[in-house]
Design an enzyme around this catalytic site. Structure first.
Site, PDB file in Angstrom:
ATOM      1  CE  LYS A  91      -3.939   1.865   2.491  1.00 51.52           C
ATOM      2  NZ  LYS A  91      -4.806   1.843   3.979  1.00 51.52           N
ATOM      3  CB  SER A 106      -7.025   3.836   3.185  1.00 52.51           C
ATOM      4  OG  SER A 106      -6.047   3.605   3.927  1.00 52.51           O
ATOM      5  CB  SER A 148      -8.289   1.363   5.937  1.00 52.96           C
ATOM      6  OG  SER A 148      -8.790   2.746   6.178  1.00 52.96           O
TER       7      SER A 148
END
Length: 477
Positions: A80, A155, A179
């Site tokens: 990520k 996210s 997330s």
């Protein structure tokens, strides 16, 4: 030619082939590179590739016998874009860091690479991970592969989309207010938020954090457990990190099943779309077919909104106050608001929030004296239009800020309980829905084993899809 047949396999299957010497780490990188070229233009999940770095690492691994390549044996894993990878552009989704290239890995990346993971890409994320929709001013929006007009949530949206489309077999994500769980639900994949400390990572400015964690995402529970095994372990650089004491893949495969399960459509704290609630309730009741008693019940989480608002705001202020002072014009408005909320918190606010969190933890542990698992929706809605920045209302209720719609996830965050988002069905118009499976704090193995048992009962499958335009259909199912 890259072997496209690899793309449809599970992460465990690919690792089995790697260990047997039937495919090489370089074969895996090449297969993913070809798949990314096919699929990513439609969804924008992996905006930064580091294929040369990955191939160099793959070749170094190939110089070792297959049995000496670590738990992942050369399996490629995307990271990520909130997490630093040495020599690879890492933007945090922010124009402030648009050209930032770190010189060192995050602790978690070091651990993954030491365990045979090969980093080949950075997955898209909202600015500093703020918000449940993956878009930013550096790379733009990530689109949902089931309908590219829709959001992938956030996210860890880029990671979820990469998994759903076969651009990853397993992926790294992180989770504060859902997330990992939110994009897993929106994209029809598995996301696991482990107990705090399970995965060591760079502490940043707040070293005793309990809200944000690193964790695995995959298309199956077993694959998520495999990646978790490669991520776990303590580090002196992370003072809350826990030692690795068990194999989570073995735990997932153990055959353990819960005897008593609680289901709540709303945890008593949030509106939920009726269709989402019905899909999740139907899936939860499948535990009865596995021999469990399923009852409507929930712990008292009534303080969740106030507690999370204060503690999240405080953590954003600690991490980003200097950025607000120096680069306000480059921060998205929701992030600036969150930082300002933290700076405005009083000691009375913090004391009230900490007392509330302690009460929630105490009541949650007491609840798990009676139940093995708690089940609820992972998200209160299915995927919404990608241009919509966040969910503003649900079931007749209008939310007061951009994170309030995430309460069904962030309430669980506050309890420190591990939570798995498992695909459990589809809305009438074909949008995936995830069921959240929560276990007692530190009982990560129970969440994984229970999730695998239900996954097998539901039989929804795991093969990747091609990105689907509105009203379209992919060639994979």
């Amino acid at each position: 030619m890259p072997d496209a047949r690899l793309i449809d396999l599970t992460a465990n299957d690919v690792v089995g082939l790697l260990r047997a010497g039937e495919v090489s780490p370089l074969d895996c990188v090449d297969a993913l590179a070809a798949r990314i070229a096919e699929a990513d233009p439609a969804v924008n999940a992996l905006p930064t590739l580091c294929l040369d770095r990955a191939r160099d690492h793959a070749r170094r691994l190939q110089d070792r016998p297959p049995g000496e390549r670590g738990l992942l044996a050369g399996l490629p894993v995307p990271i990520k874009d909130l997490t630093e990878v040495a020599g690879v552009r890492t933007t945090f989704g922010s124009p402030i860091y648009a050209d930032f290239v770190p010189s060192a890995n995050d602790i978690m990346v070091d651990r993954l690479e030491a365990n045979g993971g090969v980093v080949y890409a950075k997955s898209n994320t909202p600015e500093f991970g703020a918000g449940g929709n993956t878009f930013n001013e550096v790379f733009g929006a990530t689109r949902n592969p089931w309908n590219t007009d829709l959001s992938a949530a956030g996210s860890s949206g880029g990671a979820a989309v990469a998994l759903a489309t076969g651009m990853a077999w397993a992926a790294h994500g992180s989770d504060m207010g859902g997330s990992l769980r939110n994009p897993a639900s929106f994209c029809g994949v598995v996301g696991f938020r482990p107990s705090p400390g399970r995965v060591a990572s760079n502490p940043g400015f707040k070293i005793d954090r309990l809200l944000g964690v690193q964790g695995p995402m995959a298309r199956t529970v077993e694959d998520a457990a495999l990646l978790l095994d490669a991520m776990t372990g303590e580090s002196p650089a992370d003072p809350i990190s826990l030692p690795r004491t068990e194999s989570f893949l073995a735990a997932a495969r153990s055959g353990w099943r819960p005897k008593r399960v609680a289901f709540s459509a709303d945890l008593g704290i949030t509106p939920v779309d009726p269709e989402v609630a019905a899909i999740c309730r139907k899936a939860a009741l499948r535990f009865a077919d596995l021999g469990a008693v399923v009852e409507e019940a929930r712990p008292d989480l009534s303080e969740a909104h106030d507690v999370f608002h204060v503690l999240r705001a405080m953590s954003f202020a600690v991490a980003h106050a200097q950025k607000l002072e120096r680069h306000r014009d480059k921060l998205k408005p929701e992030l600036a608001w969150n930082i300002e909320q933290g700076l405005a918190c009083t000691m009375a606010d913090v004391a009230r929030a900490e007392r509330g969190r302690a009460d929630m933890l105490r009541r949650t542990n007491a609840f798990f004296d009676a139940y093995d698992l708690l089940l609820c929706p992972s998200t209160i809605v299915a995927a919404f239009p990608v241009e919509q920045r966040y969910v503003t209302d649900c079931a007749g209720h209008r939310f007061g800020n951009y994170v309030a719609w995430l309460a069904i996830a962030y309430a669980i965050t506050l309890t420190t309980a591990p939570a798995l988002s498992l695909p459990c069905g589809f809305t009438a118009d074909g949008r995936p829905v995830g069921l959240q499976i929560v276990a007692r704090p530190r009982r990560d193995a129970d969440a994984l084993a229970g999730g695998r048992a239900l996954e097998q009962a539901l039989g929804l499958g795991h093969r990747p899809i091609d990105p689907r335009p509105p009203g379209g259909a992919g060639t994979r199912a």
